[in-house]
Every structure is written in structure tokens, then in C-alpha cells.
Design a protein around this motif. Structure first.
Motif, PDB file in Angstrom:
ATOM      1  N   ASN A 178       0.862  -1.177   0.000  1.00  9.17           N
ATOM      2  CA  ASN A 178       0.000   0.000   0.000  1.00  9.17           C
ATOM      3  C   ASN A 178       0.896   1.224   0.000  1.00  9.17           C
ATOM      4  OD1 ASN A 178      -2.598  -1.239   0.167  1.00  9.17           O
ATOM      5  ND2 ASN A 178      -2.114  -1.772   2.269  1.00  9.17           N
ATOM      6  N   ALA A 179       0.684   2.113  -0.951  1.00  7.92           N
ATOM      7  CA  ALA A 179       1.542   3.284  -1.082  1.00  7.92           C
ATOM      8  C   ALA A 179       0.718   4.473  -1.552  1.00  7.92           C
ATOM      9  CB  ALA A 179       2.671   2.991  -2.067  1.00  7.92           C
ATOM     10  N   ARG A 180       1.393   5.573  -1.684  1.00 11.17           N
ATOM     11  CA  ARG A 180       0.796   6.791  -2.233  1.00 11.17           C
ATOM     12  C   ARG A 180       1.738   7.312  -3.316  1.00 11.17           C
ATOM     13  NH1 ARG A 180      -3.932   8.133   0.120  1.00 11.17           N
ATOM     14  NH2 ARG A 180      -4.187   7.385   2.222  1.00 11.17           N
ATOM     15  N   LEU A 181       1.154   7.980  -4.297  1.00 10.67           N
ATOM     16  CA  LEU A 181       1.939   8.597  -5.364  1.00 10.67           C
ATOM     17  C   LEU A 181       1.822  10.103  -5.265  1.00 10.67           C
ATOM     18  CD1 LEU A 181       1.244   6.595  -8.649  1.00 10.67           C
ATOM     19  CD2 LEU A 181       3.208   6.448  -7.139  1.00 10.67           C
ATOM     20  N   ASN A 182       2.916  10.758  -5.535  1.00  6.08           N
ATOM     21  CA  ASN A 182       2.970  12.217  -5.623  1.00  6.08           C
ATOM     22  C   ASN A 182       3.583  12.571  -6.965  1.00  6.08           C
ATOM     23  OD1 ASN A 182       1.892  13.402  -3.371  1.00  6.08           O
ATOM     24  ND2 ASN A 182       3.831  14.099  -2.539  1.00  6.08           N
ATOM     25  N   SER A 183       3.025  13.542  -7.638  1.00 13.30           N
ATOM     26  CA  SER A 183       3.632  14.048  -8.865  1.00 13.30           C
ATOM     27  C   SER A 183       3.142  15.462  -9.110  1.00 13.30           C
ATOM     28  CB  SER A 183       3.262  13.169 -10.058  1.00 13.30           C
ATOM     29  OG  SER A 183       3.740  13.767 -11.248  1.00 13.30           O
ATOM     30  N   THR A 238       6.246   8.022 -18.112  1.00 13.17           N
ATOM     31  CA  THR A 238       5.725   9.171 -17.370  1.00 13.17           C
ATOM     32  C   THR A 238       6.849  10.143 -17.047  1.00 13.17           C
ATOM     33  OG1 THR A 238       6.121   8.306 -15.153  1.00 13.17           O
ATOM     34  CG2 THR A 238       4.057   7.651 -16.228  1.00 13.17           C
ATOM     35  N   LYS A 239       6.469  11.262 -16.513  1.00 14.62           N
ATOM     36  CA  LYS A 239       7.441  12.195 -15.933  1.00 14.62           C
ATOM     37  C   LYS A 239       7.751  11.734 -14.512  1.00 14.62           C
ATOM     38  CE  LYS A 239       5.773  16.014 -18.717  1.00 14.62           C
ATOM     39  NZ  LYS A 239       5.153  17.342 -18.735  1.00 14.62           N
ATOM     40  N   SER A 240       8.500  12.529 -13.793  1.00 17.09           N
ATOM     41  CA  SER A 240       8.922  12.154 -12.441  1.00 17.09           C
ATOM     42  C   SER A 240       7.727  12.028 -11.493  1.00 17.09           C
ATOM     43  CB  SER A 240       9.917  13.174 -11.893  1.00 17.09           C
ATOM     44  OG  SER A 240       9.304  14.427 -11.757  1.00 17.09           O
ATOM     45  N   LEU A 241       7.899  11.124 -10.547  1.00 12.44           N
ATOM     46  CA  LEU A 241       6.909  10.968  -9.490  1.00 12.44           C
ATOM     47  C   LEU A 241       7.582  10.359  -8.275  1.00 12.44           C
ATOM     48  CD1 LEU A 241       6.111   7.693  -9.569  1.00 12.44           C
ATOM     49  CD2 LEU A 241       4.740   8.454 -11.461  1.00 12.44           C
ATOM     50  N   SER A 242       6.878  10.350  -7.169  1.00 13.95           N
ATOM     51  CA  SER A 242       7.402   9.800  -5.920  1.00 13.95           C
ATOM     52  C   SER A 242       6.453   8.732  -5.406  1.00 13.95           C
ATOM     53  CB  SER A 242       7.531  10.888  -4.847  1.00 13.95           C
ATOM     54  OG  SER A 242       8.407  11.896  -5.267  1.00 13.95           O
ATOM     55  N   ILE A 243       7.040   7.657  -4.880  1.00 17.34           N
ATOM     56  CA  ILE A 243       6.280   6.618  -4.197  1.00 17.34           C
ATOM     57  C   ILE A 243       6.503   6.826  -2.711  1.00 17.34           C
ATOM     58  CG2 ILE A 243       5.996   4.143  -3.806  1.00 17.34           C
ATOM     59  CD1 ILE A 243       7.001   3.698  -6.659  1.00 17.34           C
ATOM     60  N   ILE A 244       5.413   6.954  -1.972  1.00 15.03           N
ATOM     61  CA  ILE A 244       5.491   7.213  -0.536  1.00 15.03           C
ATOM     62  C   ILE A 244       4.921   6.006   0.199  1.00 15.03           C
ATOM     63  CG2 ILE A 244       4.702   8.725   1.319  1.00 15.03           C
ATOM     64  CD1 ILE A 244       4.466  10.803  -1.172  1.00 15.03           C
ATOM     65  N   MET A 245       5.722   5.487   1.134  1.00 12.49           N
ATOM     66  CA  MET A 245       5.352   4.287   1.884  1.00 12.49           C
ATOM     67  C   MET A 245       5.539   4.541   3.366  1.00 12.49           C
ATOM     68  SD  MET A 245       7.779   1.881  -0.493  1.00 12.49           S
ATOM     69  CE  MET A 245       9.112   3.058  -0.459  1.00 12.49           C
ATOM     70  N   ARG A 246       4.962   3.677   4.166  1.00 11.67           N
ATOM     71  CA  ARG A 246       5.155   3.731   5.619  1.00 11.67           C
ATOM     72  C   ARG A 246       6.017   2.553   6.038  1.00 11.67           C
ATOM     73  NH1 ARG A 246       3.330   8.254   8.412  1.00 11.67           N
ATOM     74  NH2 ARG A 246       1.572   9.104   7.278  1.00 11.67           N
ATOM     75  N   ASP A 247       7.005   2.819   6.909  1.00  9.56           N
ATOM     76  CA  ASP A 247       7.828   1.726   7.413  1.00  9.56           C
ATOM     77  C   ASP A 247       7.162   1.107   8.632  1.00  9.56           C
ATOM     78  OD1 ASP A 247       8.446   3.352   9.626  1.00  9.56           O
ATOM     79  OD2 ASP A 247      10.428   3.882   8.877  1.00  9.56           O
ATOM     80  N   GLN A 302       8.387   7.057   4.210  1.00 14.40           N
ATOM     81  CA  GLN A 302       9.585   6.853   3.398  1.00 14.40           C
ATOM     82  C   GLN A 302       9.222   7.201   1.960  1.00 14.40           C
ATOM     83  OE1 GLN A 302      12.431   6.164   4.857  1.00 14.40           O
ATOM     84  NE2 GLN A 302      11.469   5.812   6.859  1.00 14.40           N
ATOM     85  N   LYS A 303      10.054   8.012   1.320  1.00 13.00           N
ATOM     86  CA  LYS A 303       9.751   8.480  -0.036  1.00 13.00           C
ATOM     87  C   LYS A 303      10.854   8.046  -0.990  1.00 13.00           C
ATOM     88  CE  LYS A 303      10.163  12.857  -1.637  1.00 13.00           C
ATOM     89  NZ  LYS A 303       9.923  14.277  -1.857  1.00 13.00           N
ATOM     90  N   ILE A 304      10.445   7.508  -2.124  1.00 17.03           N
ATOM     91  CA  ILE A 304      11.371   7.139  -3.193  1.00 17.03           C
ATOM     92  C   ILE A 304      11.019   7.997  -4.398  1.00 17.03           C
ATOM     93  CG2 ILE A 304      12.192   5.293  -4.713  1.00 17.03           C
ATOM     94  CD1 ILE A 304      12.805   4.575  -1.866  1.00 17.03           C
ATOM     95  N   ASP A 305      11.974   8.814  -4.844  1.00 16.97           N
ATOM     96  CA  ASP A 305      11.762   9.662  -6.015  1.00 16.97           C
ATOM     97  C   ASP A 305      12.186   8.903  -7.270  1.00 16.97           C
ATOM     98  OD1 ASP A 305      10.842  11.952  -4.605  1.00 16.97           O
ATOM     99  OD2 ASP A 305      12.914  12.427  -4.063  1.00 16.97           O
ATOM    100  N   LEU A 306      11.329   8.908  -8.268  1.00 14.16           N
ATOM    101  CA  LEU A 306      11.624   8.266  -9.544  1.00 14.16           C
ATOM    102  C   LEU A 306      11.710   9.341 -10.627  1.00 14.16           C
ATOM    103  CD1 LEU A 306       9.027   5.335  -9.374  1.00 14.16           C
ATOM    104  CD2 LEU A 306      11.417   5.295  -8.644  1.00 14.16           C
ATOM    105  N   ASP A 307      12.761   9.274 -11.446  1.00 16.92           N
ATOM    106  CA  ASP A 307      12.881  10.223 -12.552  1.00 16.92           C
ATOM    107  C   ASP A 307      11.745  10.033 -13.554  1.00 16.92           C
ATOM    108  OD1 ASP A 307      15.230  11.265 -11.482  1.00 16.92           O
ATOM    109  OD2 ASP A 307      16.492   9.859 -12.591  1.00 16.92           O
ATOM    110  N   PHE A 308      11.293   8.797 -13.671  1.00  9.81           N
ATOM    111  CA  PHE A 308      10.169   8.459 -14.542  1.00  9.81           C
ATOM    112  C   PHE A 308       9.631   7.107 -14.087  1.00  9.81           C
ATOM    113  CE2 PHE A 308      13.829   6.476 -16.440  1.00  9.81           C
ATOM    114  CZ  PHE A 308      13.364   5.217 -16.802  1.00  9.81           C
ATOM    115  N   SER A 309       8.488   6.765 -14.589  1.00 13.38           N
ATOM    116  CA  SER A 309       7.932   5.434 -14.409  1.00 13.38           C
ATOM    117  C   SER A 309       7.229   5.094 -15.706  1.00 13.38           C
ATOM    118  CB  SER A 309       6.969   5.404 -13.219  1.00 13.38           C
ATOM    119  OG  SER A 309       6.545   4.075 -12.970  1.00 13.38           O
TER     120      SER A 309
END
Length: 147
Positions: free
Chosen positions: A15-20, A76-85, A91-98
Motif C-alpha cells: 500500500n503506497a501513495r503517489l505524488n507528482s 511518465t514524468k517524475s513521481l514519488s512513491i510514498i510508503m510507511r515503514d 519513506q519516499k522514493i523519487d523516480l525520474d520516470f515510471s
């Protein structure tokens, strides 16, 4: 750091969240299936539509085959995957693209099947972000671990 996963019907779910900023997505909820048999991480067509990612404006990258169907990978363009530890810290992982995986079939039945495919967190994501996958099914325990 450990990111807990859920084991549901034999699948590992994150389970995560996306930010872009590019797509004006602020904490859009998404569930990824962790699939070490997939070399690609992608957002499903159904999730992309729900999150209002403009699929028709994404550039075609290549075709992939999955479960007997062909999909287009759209970059896609850049986005971030946000998760809970496990300590409930963000915890956020930035992706240049997906990618978004769009079905290539044209009939309504085939389109509905393609829309039902899940978003996939593939081996590429685990390798690039240096995650280990730990699974102990008999204890209903699964998580991503990063040193």
C-alpha cells in the motif's frame, strides 16, 4: 528500514501513495503487487486513469507481454512513491520516470481485462533502490528491507 507488505491470496501487496507535481497528484492511493518475476515497475492503466494521469499524452517506450496479453509501456514524468515503514514513518522514493502499462486490445471485453491488471513493483525497483525482499509465508510475514 522495513516496509511491511501484505500477503493476500498468494500475492505480496504494498500500500503506497503517489505524488507528482507534473500530474497534480497529491498522495494518490495505489496498491502495488510486488512481482520479482517482472523486470518492469509500472502503474496499471486502471490506476493511471483513476489518478488522472493523461495516458494519451505519454510517450510510447516499448511493448511487453504479461499473462498472455500485450501492453504498451508509456513513459511518465517524475513521481514519488510514498510508503510507511514498520515504525509508521514516511519513506519516499523519487523516480525520474515510471511507466503506465496500457492494454493494446480494442474490444470492450479485452479492455476491461486490461483495466483489471494491477500496478506492479518489479525487480528493477528493488535493485535500483537496494531493497531486499523477505517473505515467510507460514508466519504471514513479508517486507522490503533496506540497510
Amino acid at each position: 528500514m522495513r516496509i511491511p507488505l501484505k500477503i493476500v491470496a498468494g500475492r505480496l501487496l504494498l500500500n503506497a501513495r503517489l505524488n507528482s507535481h507534473s500530474y497534480r497528484i497529491a498522495f494518490g492511493q495505489i496498491v502495488f503487487v510486488v512481482d520479482t518475476g517482472s523486470n518492469e515497475t509500472f502503474i496499471s492503466e486502471g490506476d493511471a486513469l483513476r489518478l488522472n494521469i493523461p495516458i494519451n499524452k505519454l510517450s510510447f517506450e516499448r511493448h511487453i507481454r504479461m499473462a498472455g496479453s500485450t501492453f504498451e509501456l508509456l513513459k511518465t514524468k517524475s513521481l514519488s512513491i510514498i510508503m510507511r515503514d514498520e515504525e509508521n514513518k514516511t519513506q519516499k522514493i523519487d523516480l525520474d520516470f515510471s511507466y503506465v502499462a496500457r492494454g493494446t486490445k480494442k474490444s470492450d471485453k479485452e479492455k476491461n481485462i486490461a483495466l483489471s491488471f494491477p500496478s506492479i513493483l518489479g525487480l528493477d525497483f528493488l535493485e535500483k533502490n537496494k531493497f531486499s525482499l523477505v517473505v515467510t509465508p507460514h508466519m504471514d510475514l513479508a517486507y522490503l528491507e533496506k540497510e
